[in-house]
Design an enzyme around this catalytic site. Structure first.
Site, PDB file in Angstrom:
ATOM      1  N   PHE A  86     130.022  22.073  44.173  1.00 21.63           N
ATOM      2  CA  PHE A  86     130.941  23.178  44.459  1.00 21.63           C
ATOM      3  C   PHE A  86     130.199  24.260  45.264  1.00 21.63           C
ATOM      4  CE2 PHE A  86     133.436  26.974  43.436  1.00 21.63           C
ATOM      5  CZ  PHE A  86     134.722  26.504  43.597  1.00 21.63           C
ATOM      6  N   ASP A 124     127.275  22.500  35.111  1.00 21.41           N
ATOM      7  CA  ASP A 124     128.464  23.309  35.386  1.00 21.41           C
ATOM      8  C   ASP A 124     129.658  22.530  34.839  1.00 21.41           C
ATOM      9  OD1 ASP A 124     130.725  24.541  36.454  1.00 21.41           O
ATOM     10  OD2 ASP A 124     129.687  25.140  38.291  1.00 21.41           O
ATOM     11  N   TYR A 129     139.223  30.005  32.819  1.00 18.99           N
ATOM     12  CA  TYR A 129     140.588  30.174  33.346  1.00 18.99           C
ATOM     13  C   TYR A 129     141.204  28.864  33.819  1.00 18.99           C
ATOM     14  CZ  TYR A 129     137.840  30.529  37.664  1.00 18.99           C
ATOM     15  OH  TYR A 129     136.940  30.301  38.659  1.00 18.99           O
ATOM     16  N   LYS A 130     140.415  27.781  33.809  1.00 17.70           N
ATOM     17  CA  LYS A 130     140.957  26.482  34.222  1.00 17.70           C
ATOM     18  C   LYS A 130     141.582  25.815  32.992  1.00 17.70           C
ATOM     19  CE  LYS A 130     137.944  26.267  38.218  1.00 17.70           C
ATOM     20  NZ  LYS A 130     136.630  25.907  38.766  1.00 17.70           N
ATOM     21  N   ARG A 152     145.433  17.318  45.259  1.00 22.23           N
ATOM     22  CA  ARG A 152     144.757  17.287  43.952  1.00 22.23           C
ATOM     23  C   ARG A 152     145.787  17.467  42.836  1.00 22.23           C
ATOM     24  NH1 ARG A 152     139.901  21.352  42.399  1.00 22.23           N
ATOM     25  NH2 ARG A 152     141.646  22.779  42.536  1.00 22.23           N
TER      26      ARG A 152
HETATM   27  C1  LIG Z   1     136.050  26.825  39.739  1.00 23.01           C
HETATM   28  C2  LIG Z   1     134.579  26.598  39.843  1.00 23.01           C
HETATM   29  C3  LIG Z   1     133.707  27.677  39.848  1.00 23.01           C
HETATM   30  C4  LIG Z   1     134.269  29.066  39.889  1.00 23.01           C
HETATM   31  O1  LIG Z   1     133.347  30.080  39.829  1.00 23.01           O
HETATM   32  P1  LIG Z   1     133.886  31.585  39.652  1.00 23.01           P
HETATM   33  O2  LIG Z   1     132.670  32.383  39.681  1.00 23.01           O
HETATM   34  O3  LIG Z   1     134.642  31.619  38.365  1.00 23.01           O
HETATM   35  O4  LIG Z   1     134.810  31.871  40.780  1.00 23.01           O
HETATM   36  C5  LIG Z   1     132.344  27.427  39.829  1.00 23.01           C
HETATM   37  N1  LIG Z   1     131.873  26.157  39.836  1.00 23.01           N
HETATM   38  C6  LIG Z   1     132.705  25.092  39.863  1.00 23.01           C
HETATM   39  C7  LIG Z   1     132.156  23.715  39.873  1.00 23.01           C
HETATM   40  C8  LIG Z   1     134.083  25.283  39.894  1.00 23.01           C
HETATM   41  O5  LIG Z   1     134.918  24.247  39.935  1.00 23.01           O
END
Ligand SMILES: *Cc1c(COP(=O)(O)O)cnc(C)c1O
Length: 382
Positions: free
Chosen positions: A96, A167, A192-193, A341
């Site tokens: 990511f 992560d 939040y996911k 997705r």
């Molecule tokens: C959604 C996501 C994030 C989001 O990071 P934020 O700091 O909350 O915006 C980080 N890493 C991965 C792999 C994600 O899918």
């Protein structure tokens, strides 16, 4: 049909009422007394503790704080400080973006002393040399949905004396996560996911008990102090996850996360895997059956043990196709340039939802409804 809980989870029962109480009773009436009377002072730790069973950890190993991006900075820097003789951080290509940006930022801050190596998945084993301080990986890939073998990769890192940083953004609340069984050292993730904490809700940090003393938060804020209200002259870190807090927590967001977590109380992590596998198996089988020849191809692994709870399909007009689908009340999302997705949050997506979603996708593709000019302009957030 809400198939985007991997991006923003829905509002759980009780959360709106909890926020109303937090605002009117605790903030308006209780005011500053609520730090003690309403337990605001350790809400971040209590919310973290509620994640323990779901993530295979101990309650005191998790705290809910800051964004995942900020938490990544903290755990990567902590990992480096635990391996002071080592100079490399390793990840896989396609991780990511924020994970890679943050690591590059850590490298820049070190004046280039720390090197970030992004290697193809197949080269990961060879990239693990004895100068590697930590391997940082995303358990379930945000694009392909591929799930990495966390236990095996953690063992591989440990073989060369490196730490394993995970992560869990697309894993927590989606699939079975067992940080202890994996022997994970440090981890971060979003609330939040799949955890339904609300838009922009703070993320979480996991620090394994064995590292509680050694893992140092590089952002030494007063809220991570062993005794913040002593207002001591010198910083003295609280041990473990608690010390990974930085400043005063956002109580409104935190209250929402804390409340939303009730839904996990009786959910065995294995059941998540089973339901995620069942929903995604069905989706893939129906796509094969109904949408053959309609321009779709599957990006996600077919083997359920090798994927998370979302499935990604390629289509050259992914954006327009998804907009047409959303107009038929099937909400997924897209990733540029050509990925559709679909997230199958195991807790609330049903098999009927999957069937209806595929039926409507088939309809959009066979009628070419996506060709309408209304679907041409891309929004900012996709
Ligand atoms: C959604 C996501 C994030 C989001 O990071 P934020 O700091 O909350 O915006 C980080 N890493 C991965 C792999 C994600 O899918």
């Amino acid at each position: 049909m809400y198939l985007d809980g991997n991006s923003l989870g829905p509002l759980a029962v009780g959360v709106a009422e909890r926020l109303r109480r937090t605002i009117t009773d605790e903030w308006r009436s209780g005011l500053v007394r609520s730090w003690n009377d309403a337990g605001w002072v350790d809400l971040a730790e209590r919310a973290g503790g509620k994640l323990a069973a779901l993530l295979g950890a101990r309650p005191e190993e998790i705290v809910v704080t800051d964004s995942t991006s900020v938490n990544l900075f903290k755990v990567l820097a902590a990992a480096l400080s635990m391996r002071p003789d080592r100079t490399a951080l390793v990840t896989v290509e396609g991780n990511f973006p924020t994970d890679r940006y943050i690591a590059d930022g850590v490298s820049e801050l070190s004046g280039g002393a720390i090197e970030v190596r992004e290697v193809p998945r197949s080269a990961l084993r060879d990239a693990l040399t004895d100068d590697v301080a930590a391997v940082f990986l995303t358990h379930v890939d945000y694009r392909t949905g591929e799930r990495l073998p966390a236990r095996a990769l953690t063992a591989l890192a440990h073989q060369v004396g490196a730490l394993a940083v995970w992560d869990l953004a697309h894993s927590a609340g989606a699939v079975n996560v067992h940080l202890h069984a994996w022997k994970a050292d440090l981890a971060v993730g979003c609330t939040y996911k799949y955890l339904n904490g609300g838009p922009g809700a703070p993320g979480f940090v996991f620090v394994a008990t064995e590292h509680a003393e050694a893992a140092a938060n590089p952002i030494a804020g007063w809220w991570g102090h062993a005794d913040p209200f002593a207002f001591a002259d010198r910083y003295e870190a609280a041990p473990g996850a608690r010390g990974f807090q930085v400043g005063t927590p956002p109580i409104l967001s935190l209250a929402a996360v804390d409340e939303a977590l009730w839904v996990w109380e009786d959910v065995p992590p294995d059941a998540l895997d089973a339901k995620a596998a069942s929903l995604t198996d069905l989706f893939i089988a129906l796509i094969d059956d109904r949408c053959d020849g309609l321009g779709l191809s599957l990006l996600t692994p077919r083997e359920s043990g090798r994927r998370g709870a979302h499935v990604t399909l390629r289509h050259p007009h992914a954006y327009a196709v998804m907009q047409a689908l959303i107009d038929l009340d099937v909400i997924g999302d897209v990733r540029r340039p050509d990925l559709l997705r679909f997230g199958f949050a195991p807790l609330y997506v049903s098999h009927v939802d999957v069937c209806v979603a595929v039926e409507r996708l088939q309809h959009v593709l066979t009628t070419e409804a996506w060709r309408s000019p209304a679907y041409a302009d891309e929004a900012t957030v996709i």
